[in-house]
Design a protein around this motif. Structure first.
Motif, PDB file in Angstrom:
ATOM      1  N   SER A  28       0.802  -1.213   0.003  1.00 65.48           N
ATOM      2  CA  SER A  28      -0.040   0.004   0.111  1.00 65.48           C
ATOM      3  C   SER A  28       1.025   1.095  -0.107  1.00 65.48           C
ATOM      4  O   SER A  28       0.896   2.227  -0.688  1.00 65.48           O
ATOM      5  CB  SER A  28      -1.061   0.071   1.292  1.00 65.48           C
ATOM      6  N   LEU A  75      -6.950   7.968   0.630  1.00 63.63           N
ATOM      7  CA  LEU A  75      -7.916   6.996   1.181  1.00 63.63           C
ATOM      8  C   LEU A  75      -7.822   5.705   1.359  1.00 63.63           C
ATOM      9  O   LEU A  75      -7.998   5.089   2.462  1.00 63.63           O
ATOM     10  CB  LEU A  75      -9.206   7.142   0.408  1.00 63.63           C
ATOM     11  N   PRO A  76      -7.233   4.975   0.270  1.00 67.18           N
ATOM     12  CA  PRO A  76      -6.959   3.593   0.419  1.00 67.18           C
ATOM     13  C   PRO A  76      -5.931   3.246   1.665  1.00 67.18           C
ATOM     14  O   PRO A  76      -6.185   2.214   2.387  1.00 67.18           O
ATOM     15  CB  PRO A  76      -6.327   3.035  -0.669  1.00 67.18           C
ATOM     16  N   ARG A  78      -5.414   5.077   4.218  1.00 61.67           N
ATOM     17  CA  ARG A  78      -6.010   5.477   5.614  1.00 61.67           C
ATOM     18  C   ARG A  78      -6.951   4.303   5.844  1.00 61.67           C
ATOM     19  O   ARG A  78      -7.080   3.686   7.183  1.00 61.67           O
ATOM     20  CB  ARG A  78      -6.771   6.832   5.469  1.00 61.67           C
ATOM     21  N   ARG A  79      -7.570   3.667   5.073  1.00 58.53           N
ATOM     22  CA  ARG A  79      -8.614   2.405   5.446  1.00 58.53           C
ATOM     23  C   ARG A  79      -7.887   1.343   5.961  1.00 58.53           C
ATOM     24  O   ARG A  79      -7.987   0.664   6.775  1.00 58.53           O
ATOM     25  CB  ARG A  79      -9.472   2.099   3.993  1.00 58.53           C
ATOM     26  N   LEU A  80      -6.426   1.175   4.971  1.00 57.59           N
ATOM     27  CA  LEU A  80      -5.873  -0.196   5.535  1.00 57.59           C
ATOM     28  C   LEU A  80      -5.481   0.265   6.766  1.00 57.59           C
ATOM     29  O   LEU A  80      -5.149  -0.801   7.603  1.00 57.59           O
ATOM     30  CB  LEU A  80      -4.966  -0.243   4.625  1.00 57.59           C
ATOM     31  N   ALA A  82      -6.677   1.860   9.438  1.00 52.60           N
ATOM     32  CA  ALA A  82      -7.540   1.804  10.417  1.00 52.60           C
ATOM     33  C   ALA A  82      -8.087   0.410  10.535  1.00 52.60           C
ATOM     34  O   ALA A  82      -8.306  -0.224  11.699  1.00 52.60           O
ATOM     35  CB  ALA A  82      -9.118   2.483   9.991  1.00 52.60           C
ATOM     36  N   ARG A  83      -7.716  -0.620   9.325  1.00 54.05           N
ATOM     37  CA  ARG A  83      -8.148  -1.949   9.523  1.00 54.05           C
ATOM     38  C   ARG A  83      -7.143  -2.575  10.328  1.00 54.05           C
ATOM     39  O   ARG A  83      -7.182  -3.570  11.147  1.00 54.05           O
ATOM     40  CB  ARG A  83      -8.294  -2.642   8.123  1.00 54.05           C
TER      41      ARG A  83
END
Length: 195
Positions: A28, A75-76, A78-80, A82-83
């Motif tokens: 990522s 965005l991708p 940040r999503r990773l 957070a996960r």
């Protein structure tokens, strides 16, 4: 089940990721850097195109487009994060620790690590000073031409606009590079035991 073990790095505790999670984070981060490079290159090309064609319309939408592109790119990632339950600082530390592990630095002696950090500091200093020189040259050209009157039908001087962007980029980059150089020199001193 997620590993909850933590390692100490630079005075902070960092959660240890499973190999699959670490691989996701590395991929990522690599995609984010590549897309940033492509975007910056495309924006620089658009700026050059706008300057060469005297297009004023592109300059009006620039800031909003930049914010939108930046948001979409991040965005991708940040999503990773957070996960994975990581903050951006923790992710940066994890990536730095993994980069150091892969480089073989832990196997080096303290003297070799100090030498390595000193070389890195010298390189960052040279590039930072080159940016300072580029800023001085670009600023002197820009401000030397800024007050001159120009005929209405005279062709546009592309170097005038380029000097602004080069000077701006150099003014933003030079302090960061010189700060990074200082950090490397400080790290080298700590490996020598001088701090």
């Amino acid at each position: 089940m997620r590993e909850l073990s933590r390692r100490r790095s630079k005075g902070r505790f960092v959660r240890t990721l499973r190999p699959v999670e670490l691989d996701q984070l590395i991929r990522s981060h690599r995609r984010l850097r590549l897309s940033l490079l492509i975007t910056v290159t495309a924006i620089a090309g658009l700026v050059v195109f706008a300057v060469l064609t005297d297009s004023v319309a592109l300059t009006g939408i620039g800031p909003a487009t930049g914010v939108l592109i930046g948001t979409i790119l991040v965005l991708p990632q940040r999503r990773l994060l957070a996960r994975l339950g990581l903050s951006p600082e923790e992710a940066r530390l994890v990536l730095e620790m993994e980069r150091e592990r892969r480089s073989g630095a832990p196997a080096l002696t303290p003297a070799a690590r100090a030498r390595r950090e000193s070389v890195r500091g010298a390189l960052f200093t040279l590039v930072g000073l080159a940016c300072v020189v580029a800023f001085v040259v670009a600023a002197s050209y820009f401000f030397g031409r800024a007050g001159q009157t120009v005929e209405e039908d005279a062709p546009t001087d592309p170097w005038f606009a380029a000097s602004f962007f080069i000077g701006f980029a150099a003014a933003c980059t030079a302090p960061a590079l010189l700060s990074q150089a200082r950090t490397h020199f400080r790290t080298a001193r700590s490996w020598r035991g001088e701090d």
